[in-house]
Design a protein around this motif. Structure first.
Motif, PDB file in Angstrom:
ATOM      1  N   ARG A  51      26.130  27.879  33.414  1.00 14.79           N
ATOM      2  CA  ARG A  51      25.105  27.258  32.566  1.00 14.79           C
ATOM      3  C   ARG A  51      25.283  25.737  32.542  1.00 14.79           C
ATOM      4  O   ARG A  51      24.328  24.978  32.664  1.00 14.79           O
ATOM      5  CB  ARG A  51      25.182  27.812  31.147  1.00 14.79           C
ATOM      6  CG  ARG A  51      24.085  27.258  30.223  1.00 14.79           C
ATOM      7  CD  ARG A  51      24.280  27.721  28.797  1.00 14.79           C
ATOM      8  NE  ARG A  51      24.249  29.164  28.711  1.00 14.79           N
ATOM      9  CZ  ARG A  51      25.091  29.882  27.973  1.00 14.79           C
ATOM     10  NH1 ARG A  51      26.033  29.280  27.271  1.00 14.79           N
ATOM     11  NH2 ARG A  51      24.998  31.188  27.938  1.00 14.79           N
ATOM     12  N   PHE A  52      26.559  25.294  32.396  1.00 12.89           N
ATOM     13  CA  PHE A  52      26.811  23.856  32.378  1.00 12.89           C
ATOM     14  C   PHE A  52      26.551  23.252  33.756  1.00 12.89           C
ATOM     15  O   PHE A  52      26.017  22.152  33.879  1.00 12.89           O
ATOM     16  CB  PHE A  52      28.255  23.563  31.958  1.00 12.89           C
ATOM     17  CG  PHE A  52      28.487  22.122  31.593  1.00 12.89           C
ATOM     18  CD1 PHE A  52      28.353  21.698  30.278  1.00 12.89           C
ATOM     19  CD2 PHE A  52      28.803  21.178  32.560  1.00 12.89           C
ATOM     20  CE1 PHE A  52      28.532  20.352  29.933  1.00 12.89           C
ATOM     21  CE2 PHE A  52      28.991  19.843  32.232  1.00 12.89           C
ATOM     22  CZ  PHE A  52      28.856  19.426  30.915  1.00 12.89           C
ATOM     23  N   LYS A  53      26.923  23.972  34.798  1.00 13.43           N
ATOM     24  CA  LYS A  53      26.705  23.486  36.163  1.00 13.43           C
ATOM     25  C   LYS A  53      25.223  23.280  36.438  1.00 13.43           C
ATOM     26  O   LYS A  53      24.816  22.345  37.124  1.00 13.43           O
ATOM     27  CB  LYS A  53      27.291  24.499  37.150  1.00 13.43           C
ATOM     28  CG  LYS A  53      27.086  24.154  38.616  1.00 13.43           C
ATOM     29  CD  LYS A  53      27.663  25.252  39.504  1.00 13.43           C
ATOM     30  CE  LYS A  53      27.361  24.991  40.967  1.00 13.43           C
ATOM     31  NZ  LYS A  53      27.883  26.091  41.833  1.00 13.43           N
ATOM     32  N   LYS A  54      24.388  24.155  35.857  1.00 11.48           N
ATOM     33  CA  LYS A  54      22.953  24.090  36.105  1.00 11.48           C
ATOM     34  C   LYS A  54      22.236  23.102  35.181  1.00 11.48           C
ATOM     35  O   LYS A  54      21.329  22.375  35.613  1.00 11.48           O
ATOM     36  CB  LYS A  54      22.343  25.484  35.939  1.00 11.48           C
ATOM     37  CG  LYS A  54      20.857  25.553  36.201  1.00 11.48           C
ATOM     38  CD  LYS A  54      20.339  26.970  36.050  1.00 11.48           C
ATOM     39  CE  LYS A  54      18.839  27.060  36.308  1.00 11.48           C
ATOM     40  NZ  LYS A  54      18.332  28.449  36.147  1.00 11.48           N
ATOM     41  N   THR A  55      22.639  23.081  33.888  1.00 11.46           N
ATOM     42  CA  THR A  55      21.889  22.291  32.904  1.00 11.46           C
ATOM     43  C   THR A  55      22.644  21.101  32.322  1.00 11.46           C
ATOM     44  O   THR A  55      22.038  20.238  31.686  1.00 11.46           O
ATOM     45  CB  THR A  55      21.450  23.193  31.729  1.00 11.46           C
ATOM     46  OG1 THR A  55      22.624  23.599  30.988  1.00 11.46           O
ATOM     47  CG2 THR A  55      20.725  24.429  32.235  1.00 11.46           C
ATOM     48  N   GLY A  56      23.984  21.078  32.502  1.00  8.62           N
ATOM     49  CA  GLY A  56      24.767  20.002  31.904  1.00  8.62           C
ATOM     50  C   GLY A  56      25.035  20.220  30.432  1.00  8.62           C
ATOM     51  O   GLY A  56      25.431  19.305  29.703  1.00  8.62           O
ATOM     52  N   SER A  57      24.798  21.451  29.965  1.00  4.19           N
ATOM     53  CA  SER A  57      25.010  21.787  28.556  1.00  4.19           C
ATOM     54  C   SER A  57      25.545  23.213  28.438  1.00  4.19           C
ATOM     55  O   SER A  57      25.219  24.080  29.254  1.00  4.19           O
ATOM     56  CB  SER A  57      23.699  21.665  27.782  1.00  4.19           C
ATOM     57  OG  SER A  57      23.843  22.162  26.463  1.00  4.19           O
ATOM     58  N   LEU A  58      26.346  23.458  27.400  1.00  7.52           N
ATOM     59  CA  LEU A  58      26.863  24.805  27.161  1.00  7.52           C
ATOM     60  C   LEU A  58      25.976  25.594  26.207  1.00  7.52           C
ATOM     61  O   LEU A  58      26.147  26.801  26.040  1.00  7.52           O
ATOM     62  CB  LEU A  58      28.285  24.734  26.576  1.00  7.52           C
ATOM     63  CG  LEU A  58      29.384  24.321  27.552  1.00  7.52           C
ATOM     64  CD1 LEU A  58      30.698  24.154  26.810  1.00  7.52           C
ATOM     65  CD2 LEU A  58      29.539  25.354  28.671  1.00  7.52           C
ATOM     66  N   GLU A  59      25.027  24.917  25.569  1.00  8.93           N
ATOM     67  CA  GLU A  59      24.155  25.587  24.613  1.00  8.93           C
ATOM     68  C   GLU A  59      23.228  26.555  25.322  1.00  8.93           C
ATOM     69  O   GLU A  59      22.787  26.311  26.445  1.00  8.93           O
ATOM     70  CB  GLU A  59      23.331  24.560  23.832  1.00  8.93           C
ATOM     71  CG  GLU A  59      24.165  23.681  22.924  1.00  8.93           C
ATOM     72  CD  GLU A  59      23.301  22.736  22.107  1.00  8.93           C
ATOM     73  OE1 GLU A  59      22.065  22.835  22.208  1.00  8.93           O
ATOM     74  OE2 GLU A  59      23.870  21.911  21.385  1.00  8.93           O
TER      75      GLU A  59
END
Length: 258
Positions: free
Chosen positions: A119-127
């Motif tokens: 998720r972070f790799k794709k969006t830059g966020s953990l939310e």
């Protein structure tokens, strides 16, 4: 590479065009059916070969500044993770990690489950995505709208499907505005269909027989599926098969070729 137990999986995945799970190149496998073990092995390591995958897990460092296969006792460091200890793969974020073009500085030395990591790799966020949050915070939305769901109000998470959603490379347009439970959302994201899994109509032993007259092994499938009014898998017209029961092989064949 050959599968160790090709007919004994609890779940099978049809690899379709556009699949990007785990950031791997699935193009060579399009049209193939994988058992759960082989699917997750390729998703995590980009290979179906067990020896190669095992070697990758035991390697001290994987490309991109992460360490794969942290261990069975690993736990996701993200406080908002829904399943911090139940991932098939964990990643330790190393210094100078640049995956996805994002700034990982705040996560250095953290351990992330595969879902949070990607998720972070794709969006830059953990939310979690907005569709998840919108549904979760609305008491009236905490019920799965899939008519075939056997536990529509028993899920820990619900997802409101919004326009332009493309998770898993699937076409979500027919579900825009609907709320799905976690199981149904995950199944559609993975297979492009709501049929099957825990929400599939429960078949009696007598019903577990393929309705297709030319099926080679009508009673020997690892899985049988009843065709429902909502069936849209593969973009095919299933109306003439409504109410029929198909073995997994015939189901996948019709899904791909109509």
């Amino acid at each position: 590479a050959s599968c160790e137990q090709p007919e004994k999986s609890a779940r099978y995945y049809a690899v379709e065009e556009g699949r990007k799970s785990g950031g791997q190149n699935w193009a060579p496998l399009v049209g193939n059916l994988l058992c759960q073990t082989c699917f997750h092995r390729f998703k995590a390591h980009g290979t179906l070969d067990k020896r190669t995958a095992d070697a990758a897990e035991s390697a001290p460092q994987a490309p991109g500044g992460i360490v794969g296969g942290v261990g069975k006792a690993a736990k996701c460091s993200y406080s908002g993770c829904a399943r911090p200890t139940q991932s098939n793969l964990f990643h330790m974020v190393e210094a100078n990690c640049k995956l996805g073009g994002h700034d990982w500085t705040s996560l250095e030395k953290s351990t992330l489950c595969d879902l949070c990591f990607n998720r972070f790799k794709k969006t830059g966020s953990l939310e979690r995505p907005p569709d998840h949050i919108a549904a979760s915070n609305d008491p009236d939305a905490k019920r799965c709208m899939y008519s075939g769901c056997r536990k529509p109000d028993k899920s820990s998470h619900y997802y409101l499907i919004e326009e332009s959603k493309n998770s898993g490379g699937q076409d979500w347009s027919s579900l825009v505005g609907k709320v799905l439970c976690e199981a149904c959302h995950r199944r559609y994201r993975t297979t492009g269909s709501l049929e099957g899994g825990l929400c599939a109509p429960k078949l009696t032993k007598e019903q577990q027989k393929c309705s297709y007259s030319e099926c080679v092994r009508p009673t020997e499938s690892s899985r049988f599926l009843m065709i429902e009014p909502e069936t849209r898998a593969g973009g095919q017209d299933w109306s003439r098969l409504e109410g029929s029961v198909l073995c997994i092989a015939c189901y996948q064949f019709y899904k791909k070729r109509g």
